[in-house]
Design a protein around this motif. Structure first.
Motif, PDB file in Angstrom:
ATOM      1  N   CYS A  48       0.837  -1.216   0.000  1.00  0.00           N
ATOM      2  CA  CYS A  48       0.000   0.000   0.000  1.00  0.00           C
ATOM      3  C   CYS A  48       0.867   1.259   0.000  1.00  0.00           C
ATOM      4  CB  CYS A  48      -0.922   0.021   1.217  1.00  0.00           C
ATOM      5  SG  CYS A  48      -2.254  -1.155   1.092  1.00  0.00           S
ATOM      6  N   TYR A  49       1.904   1.251   0.840  1.00  0.00           N
ATOM      7  CA  TYR A  49       2.795   2.419   0.866  1.00  0.00           C
ATOM      8  C   TYR A  49       3.532   2.566  -0.462  1.00  0.00           C
ATOM      9  CZ  TYR A  49       2.336   4.132   5.658  1.00  0.00           C
ATOM     10  OH  TYR A  49       1.868   4.717   6.815  1.00  0.00           O
ATOM     11  N   GLN A  50       3.931   1.426  -1.036  1.00  0.00           N
ATOM     12  CA  GLN A  50       4.660   1.488  -2.314  1.00  0.00           C
ATOM     13  C   GLN A  50       3.827   2.189  -3.377  1.00  0.00           C
ATOM     14  OE1 GLN A  50       7.309  -1.919  -2.887  1.00  0.00           O
ATOM     15  NE2 GLN A  50       6.573  -1.996  -4.993  1.00  0.00           N
ATOM     16  N   GLU A  51       2.525   1.923  -3.346  1.00  0.00           N
ATOM     17  CA  GLU A  51       1.639   2.577  -4.329  1.00  0.00           C
ATOM     18  C   GLU A  51       1.586   4.088  -4.121  1.00  0.00           C
ATOM     19  OE1 GLU A  51      -1.969   0.336  -3.808  1.00  0.00           O
ATOM     20  OE2 GLU A  51      -0.981  -1.461  -4.618  1.00  0.00           O
ATOM     21  N   ARG A  52       1.923   4.540  -2.918  1.00  0.00           N
ATOM     22  CA  ARG A  52       1.968   5.986  -2.643  1.00  0.00           C
ATOM     23  C   ARG A  52       3.390   6.552  -2.730  1.00  0.00           C
ATOM     24  NH1 ARG A  52      -2.901   7.789  -0.330  1.00  0.00           N
ATOM     25  NH2 ARG A  52      -4.427   6.185  -0.831  1.00  0.00           N
ATOM     26  N   GLY A  53       4.312   5.782  -3.292  1.00  0.00           N
ATOM     27  CA  GLY A  53       5.675   6.282  -3.492  1.00  0.00           C
ATOM     28  C   GLY A  53       6.530   6.259  -2.246  1.00  0.00           C
TER      29      GLY A  53
ATOM     30  N   ILE B 172      -6.695   0.245   4.326  1.00  0.00           N
ATOM     31  CA  ILE B 172      -6.693  -0.363   2.983  1.00  0.00           C
ATOM     32  C   ILE B 172      -6.001  -1.734   3.013  1.00  0.00           C
ATOM     33  CG2 ILE B 172      -5.933  -0.081   0.576  1.00  0.00           C
ATOM     34  CD1 ILE B 172      -6.020   2.939   0.972  1.00  0.00           C
ATOM     35  N   ALA B 173      -4.921  -1.812   3.807  1.00  0.00           N
ATOM     36  CA  ALA B 173      -4.143  -3.062   3.827  1.00  0.00           C
ATOM     37  C   ALA B 173      -4.885  -4.183   4.543  1.00  0.00           C
ATOM     38  CB  ALA B 173      -2.799  -2.816   4.520  1.00  0.00           C
ATOM     39  N   ARG B 174      -5.786  -3.823   5.451  1.00  0.00           N
ATOM     40  CA  ARG B 174      -6.478  -4.839   6.245  1.00  0.00           C
ATOM     41  C   ARG B 174      -7.232  -5.796   5.320  1.00  0.00           C
ATOM     42  NH1 ARG B 174      -8.769  -1.567   9.857  1.00  0.00           N
ATOM     43  NH2 ARG B 174      -6.949  -1.690  11.218  1.00  0.00           N
ATOM     44  N   GLY B 175      -6.957  -7.061   5.475  1.00  0.00           N
ATOM     45  CA  GLY B 175      -7.684  -8.050   4.684  1.00  0.00           C
ATOM     46  C   GLY B 175      -7.187  -8.167   3.257  1.00  0.00           C
ATOM     47  N   ARG B 176      -6.233  -7.297   2.874  1.00  0.00           N
ATOM     48  CA  ARG B 176      -5.714  -7.393   1.514  1.00  0.00           C
ATOM     49  C   ARG B 176      -4.665  -8.514   1.468  1.00  0.00           C
ATOM     50  NH1 ARG B 176      -3.230  -2.266  -1.904  1.00  0.00           N
ATOM     51  NH2 ARG B 176      -1.935  -3.577  -3.184  1.00  0.00           N
ATOM     52  N   ASN B 177      -4.830  -9.410   0.535  1.00  0.00           N
ATOM     53  CA  ASN B 177      -3.995 -10.598   0.539  1.00  0.00           C
ATOM     54  C   ASN B 177      -3.252 -10.829  -0.758  1.00  0.00           C
ATOM     55  OD1 ASN B 177      -3.564 -12.096   2.787  1.00  0.00           O
ATOM     56  ND2 ASN B 177      -5.620 -12.955   2.823  1.00  0.00           N
ATOM     57  N   ASP B 178      -3.149  -9.805  -1.592  1.00  0.00           N
ATOM     58  CA  ASP B 178      -2.541 -10.050  -2.902  1.00  0.00           C
ATOM     59  C   ASP B 178      -1.062 -10.378  -2.757  1.00  0.00           C
ATOM     60  OD1 ASP B 178      -2.087  -7.546  -1.992  1.00  0.00           O
ATOM     61  OD2 ASP B 178      -2.258  -6.532  -3.919  1.00  0.00           O
ATOM     62  N   ALA B 179      -0.608 -11.248  -3.621  1.00  0.00           N
ATOM     63  CA  ALA B 179       0.761 -11.752  -3.528  1.00  0.00           C
ATOM     64  C   ALA B 179       1.704 -10.884  -4.341  1.00  0.00           C
ATOM     65  CB  ALA B 179       0.812 -13.191  -4.001  1.00  0.00           C
ATOM     66  N   LEU B 180       1.975  -9.687  -3.835  1.00  0.00           N
ATOM     67  CA  LEU B 180       2.918  -8.814  -4.537  1.00  0.00           C
ATOM     68  C   LEU B 180       4.334  -9.333  -4.290  1.00  0.00           C
ATOM     69  CD1 LEU B 180       2.783  -5.780  -5.896  1.00  0.00           C
ATOM     70  CD2 LEU B 180       4.001  -5.222  -3.807  1.00  0.00           C
ATOM     71  N   LYS B 181       5.160  -9.368  -5.340  1.00  0.00           N
ATOM     72  CA  LYS B 181       6.529  -9.849  -5.173  1.00  0.00           C
ATOM     73  C   LYS B 181       7.373  -8.734  -4.556  1.00  0.00           C
ATOM     74  CE  LYS B 181       9.585 -13.173  -6.229  1.00  0.00           C
ATOM     75  NZ  LYS B 181       9.762 -13.891  -4.958  1.00  0.00           N
ATOM     76  N   LEU B 182       7.850  -8.985  -3.332  1.00  0.00           N
ATOM     77  CA  LEU B 182       8.674  -7.997  -2.647  1.00  0.00           C
ATOM     78  C   LEU B 182      10.025  -8.628  -2.315  1.00  0.00           C
ATOM     79  CD1 LEU B 182       5.964  -6.743  -0.139  1.00  0.00           C
ATOM     80  CD2 LEU B 182       6.880  -5.425  -2.037  1.00  0.00           C
TER      81      LEU B 182
END
Ligand SMILES: Cc1ncc(COP(=O)(O)O)c(C=O)c1O
Length: 382
Positions: A324-329, A371-381
């Motif tokens: 989520c933070y990454q999406e905000r730079g 926004i992050a709560r319950g978000r489970n997408d597998a972003l490659k970090l």
């Protein structure tokens, strides 16, 4: 990018390439230091370029002025500094030189991972002593280290102040850690990359010079991460052994070394301001975290230039919050970068950054958690 056909190393590289080519990215994830450099450091770099000094190889173990400056900064006058291309290159060399199949490296969990990977690459095994949690006080009890050391132990790798936790060993703990190692065959790698940010710090080399390797970096306190300059500091006899087959026999980057020499020259006047700013940033984060339910900082204040924030009780996965933070730079680090065992509990945020970055991080925190709560997408970090 054709991610489907890329090798793992290429995917990882493309990730960091994207980050370094993102204009305005706020780097709160790698403990890097973004303070405005002192003019003397800029001048040293410019002079090196202007004089085209880069045509030559630097001396094999570093400019003498830099070697002297490092041991002076540490207060280890009888020691020898071996300058390397960042502390990590020195760590790789040391692990590969001292370890072989059947040997063991002991470290904490969490720790800084790369030395474990270097150790395994030459056939050694790794033992980790968990220190994350109230039950351990987020620190290494010397008695637990004593219990873990065996005949195969060749290296104890101690990150102090600990990255990611920010806890630092007391003088008494260092005494007891040295006492635990002394009867064994092991060397102590005392990774002091974050020493300059600590409230109090004791060098094991002052007690155990014959088998301690002190790791020194210019990436964090001086902010030279991209220039790659650090050192391994050892007794002259131990240093002699390590130079037998050193990979940087043609010297390390001369421009970086000129910057580092200049940095040591202005440290006394420049660094206190950097330290005060990062401690104020830590307080800003603590204030925000204290106002929010479900998040907390298990170690405060931190002795590093970073803090750990737990978000599990808020029902938030560290990966989701990082994404989520990454999406905000804003780049922060998910705990799994450091440890699979405890990484689902926390994110890490760097504090040697402009206060405006931290203010933005803090302002966004309630919304990002939501926004992050319950978000489970597998972003490659990474
Ligand atoms: C504990 C520790 N040691 C060493 C390093 C690497 O230092 P350098 O940038 O000098 O290679 C890092 C970087 O994050 C670190 O956290």
């Amino acid at each position: 990018m054709d991610y489907q056909h890329m090798r793992a190393f290429e995917v990882r590289n493309a990730h960091f390439d994207r980050l370094v080519n993102t204009p305005g990215l706020k780097w709160l994830g790698q403990n890097t230091n973004h303070a405005t450099p002192h003019p003397a450091v800029m001048e040293a770099v410019q002079r090196c370029l202007r004089d085209e000094e880069f045509h030559v190889y630097a001396p094999p173990v570093g400019l003498e002025a830099l070697r002297a400056g490092i041991v002076d900064d540490l207060g280890l006058p009888d020691h020898a500094a071996l300058v390397c291309d960042g502390a990590v290159a020195g760590l790789a060399h040391v692990c590969k030189s001292l370890l072989g199949p059947g040997d063991e490296l002991i470290t904490t969990d969490p720790t800084w991972n790369w030395p474990m990977i270097f150790a395994k690459s030459v056939g050694a095994t790794v033992k980790q002593i968990p220190i994350y949690g109230e039950e351990y006080g987020y620190r290494l009890a010397p008695a637990r280290l004593a219990e873990a050391i065996g005949p195969k132990t060749k290296i104890v790798y101690l990150v102090d102040p600990n990255n990611p936790l920010g806890s630092a060993c007391t003088a008494e703990e260092i005494d007891a850690i040295v006492a635990a190692i002394r009867p064994s065959n092991a060397a102590l790698i005392h990774d002091c990359t974050y020493r300059h940010f600590a409230y109090d710090h004791t060098l094991a080399a002052t007690r155990f010079p014959e088998r301690t390797l002190t790791v020194y970096s210019f990436s964090k306190w001086l902010g030279l991460a991209g220039l790659r300059v650090g050192a391994i500091v050892a007794s002259p006899d131990f240093a002699e052994r390590l130079t037998a087959a050193q990979p940087n026999i043609l010297g390390s980057n001369i421009l970086s070394q000129r910057a580092a020499v200049a940095g040591l020259g202005i440290k006394g006047e420049w660094f206190p301001g950097v330290l005060a700013n990062q401690r104020a940033n830590q307080k800003l984060i603590k204030g925000a975290v204290d106002r929010l339910p479900g998040v907390e900082m298990p170690v405060f204040p931190s002795n590093g230039n970073f803090v750990v924030i737990e978000c599990g009780a808020a029902g938030v996965r560290p990966e989701a919050l990082t994404a989520c933070y990454q999406e905000r730079g804003i780049m922060i680090r998910q705990g799994s970068y450091h440890t699979p065992n405890f990484g689902d509990r926390f994110v890490k945020v760097s504090t040697t950054v402009p206060s405006a970055w931290v203010e933005e991080f803090v302002e966004l925190l309630p919304e990002m958690l939501e926004i992050a709560r319950g978000r489970n997408d597998a972003l490659k970090l990474f």
